[in-house]
Design a protein around this motif. Structure first.
Motif: not given
Length: 533
Positions: A437-454
């Motif tokens: 849900q956090d990704c816009n449609k068509g975007e790839e999910v990545v393991l890196e988290e630059p915004d430090l929510r995790l």
């Protein structure tokens, strides 16, 4: 001539005038920010008495999180000896430390454990800010972890992905009802095998086992790695009262020295022998990362790295590459086994993207968003450590309206970020869909988290440079195991117990699950290039 009483009155008025003038000057000065809230420190020793008591009762991390919750604060200050330790549990303040003021918090503490492992802080992760750190970081980023080097090492990673499937398949042959598989052993040794293959171009340190599993040497090696993982930044008392080092009051020094000796027992003969091969002209072209390190030269044509630098850096790479991915795999599968619908969604994605006539490859990763969402959710709920490695402030500064003295140890709470109810809805629940849900449609999910929510791989100048390799290992491991096998909880067990061990981030008991092949036999036929070596 002035009388004594007149002189006394004059002096009194003069002092009052000077006092008033100084008061006015101080009133005009901006008020200096205070330290973050925390338990009141004792003279000289600070909060070490509470630290020691709680370390014996539960754990230091539990104590820190508990009093921060009681004080209703997301940033705190604990004084251990003369060191200010600053724990942070929220995204916004963490970003101020690791993004906005990253340059001010780009050093590392000099600890007993990091000193022993890194041969006097010669490596990338454990070195304080300075020329040595800059040198080793350049080497790691440009020579081991660049995109070109990642492509160059692709074949070696594929070999170990095939060996992973082969080993689990061999466990299935032990019984008609499938085979009982120790997934902690599988994950830890896969990560170690990949890393040894990349560095040394070999997976076994001894003879190994016929079924592809680890032998005594590999088991001893992995045990040493995880002993170091647990003790590297474990709030050792002598790190805050250095005069106690050598007394080994907690037994940490012996554990760290013994574990480091095990790694060096296996690593050093390989490294020394390879250096000699290059000196004797028996090797001319790099075939693995060790060859790359040895063959690097400076502007004068002399070796860029000393033997000690190579040995220390190899040990550091082994630890950094093994702990996080293997822990993530075990927790992800434990959660998924307790929620069979997540297992089914992951299998459905693999069948749709890859099919059942071939095994998943790295080229499939961009389309495996649900698989990566499961890995992200495991990172969020079950990080490898309660806190990030310490970031040491190189100057006095102010963050979040609080004064942070030079030399402070800032530790970001991985648990606090991942389970923050202000960021995550139902933070205690395993819900991979939240990352889709956090990704816009068509975007790839990545393991890196630059915004430090995790907290996955860290960020900033001290962020993990091996994000691409780590992400590849995690995704491959999870995807291959879910595509190649049906997994179930052992009969009569009920659900997987998700309790952690005392003072460690791992499951209290290794994850055991029953595996059955789910693909046609010909898919498990591997080329001779991926045979066990």
């Amino acid at each position: 001539m002035l009388s004594f009483s007149t002189l006394l009155v004059f002096i009194t008025f003069a002092l009052c005038y000077l006092f008033n003038l100084q008061w006015q000057r101080n009133a005009q000065k901006p008020k200096q920010a205070s330290l973050p809230p925390g338990p009141k420190p004792w003279p000289i020793v600070g909060n070490l008495p509470e630290f020691i008591i709680n370390k014996k009762k539960t754990s230091v991390s539990h104590w820190i999180h508990s009093f921060m919750k009681e004080m209703n604060t997301e940033i705190a200050c604990i004084r251990l000896g003369n060191v200010h330790v600053i724990p942070v549990t929220c995204t916004e303040i963490s970003l101020q430390f690791l993004r906005k003021q990253d340059a001010s918090f780009s050093s590392r503490p000099l600890t007993m454990a990091t000193d022993v492992l890194s041969k006097g802080h010669l490596t990338t992760i454990f070195s304080p800010l300075g020329d040595q750190w800059r040198k080793m970081k350049r080497v790691m980023v440009s020579e081991m972890l660049s995109k070109e080097r990642h492509r160059w090492l692709h074949k070696k990673r594929v070999e170990e992905a095939d060996n992973l499937v082969r080993y689990v398949l061999n466990q299935c042959k032990n019984g008609d009802e499938g085979g009982l598989v120790d997934l902690r052993l599988v994950a830890q040794h896969y990560c170690c095998n990949v890393t040894r293959r990349l560095i040394f171009n070999k997976r076994y340190l001894g003879e190994g086992k016929a079924d592809g599993g680890p032998g005594f040497e590999e088991e001893e090696y992995v045990d040493a790695i995880f002993a170091l993982v647990i003790h590297l930044y474990s709030f050792c008392i002598s790190d805050y009262l250095p005069f106690l080092r050598g007394l080994d009051l907690e037994g940490h020094e012996k554990i760290v020295e013994d574990a480091t000796s095990v790694l060096e027992k296996y690593n050093n003969p390989i490294i020394d022998g390879r250096i000699q091969q290059w000196r004797d002209g028996k090797k001319h072209e790099p075939q693995d990362v060790l060859d790359v390190f040895i063959s690097l030269t400076d502007d004068n044509g002399t070796p860029l790295l000393s033997a000690d630098e190579i040995k220390a850096q190899v040990s550091e790479i082994m630890i950094a590459a093994v702990d996080n991915p293997s822990n993530n795999l075990e927790w992800a599968l434990a959660e998924m086994l307790n929620k069979p619908e997540t297992l089914q969604k992951a299998r459905d994605e693999l069948d749709y993207v890859v099919g059942k006539d071939r095994l998943v490859q790295e080229s499939d990763f961009p389309q495996l968003n649900y698989i990566k969402a499961c890995a992200r959710e495991a990172f969020r709920l079950h990080p490898i450590a309660p806190f990030s490695p310490p970031h040491v402030s190189v100057t006095d500064t102010t963050v979040g309206d609080y004064f942070i003295p030079k030399g402070s140890h800032v530790i970001v709470s991985r648990v606090g970020l991942g389970r923050n109810p202000k960021v995550w809805n139902e933070p205690g629940e395993f819900k991979p869909e939240r990352h889709l849900q956090d990704c816009n449609k068509g975007e790839e999910v990545v393991l890196e988290e630059p915004d430090l929510r995790l907290f996955t791989f860290g960020r900033g100048r001290r962020g993990c440079p091996g994000v691409v390799l780590g992400s590849s290992m995690i995704t491959m491991m999870l995807a291959r195991l879910l595509q190649g096998f049906d997994w179930s909880i052992p009969t009569n067990q009920g659900t997987i117990d998700l309790c952690t061990g005392r003072g460690v981030p791992f499951l209290a008991k290794p994850l055991l699950a029953v595996a059955k092949p789910r693909l046609l036999p010909h898919v498990y036929c591997f080329s001779t290039e991926s045979e066990i070596q």
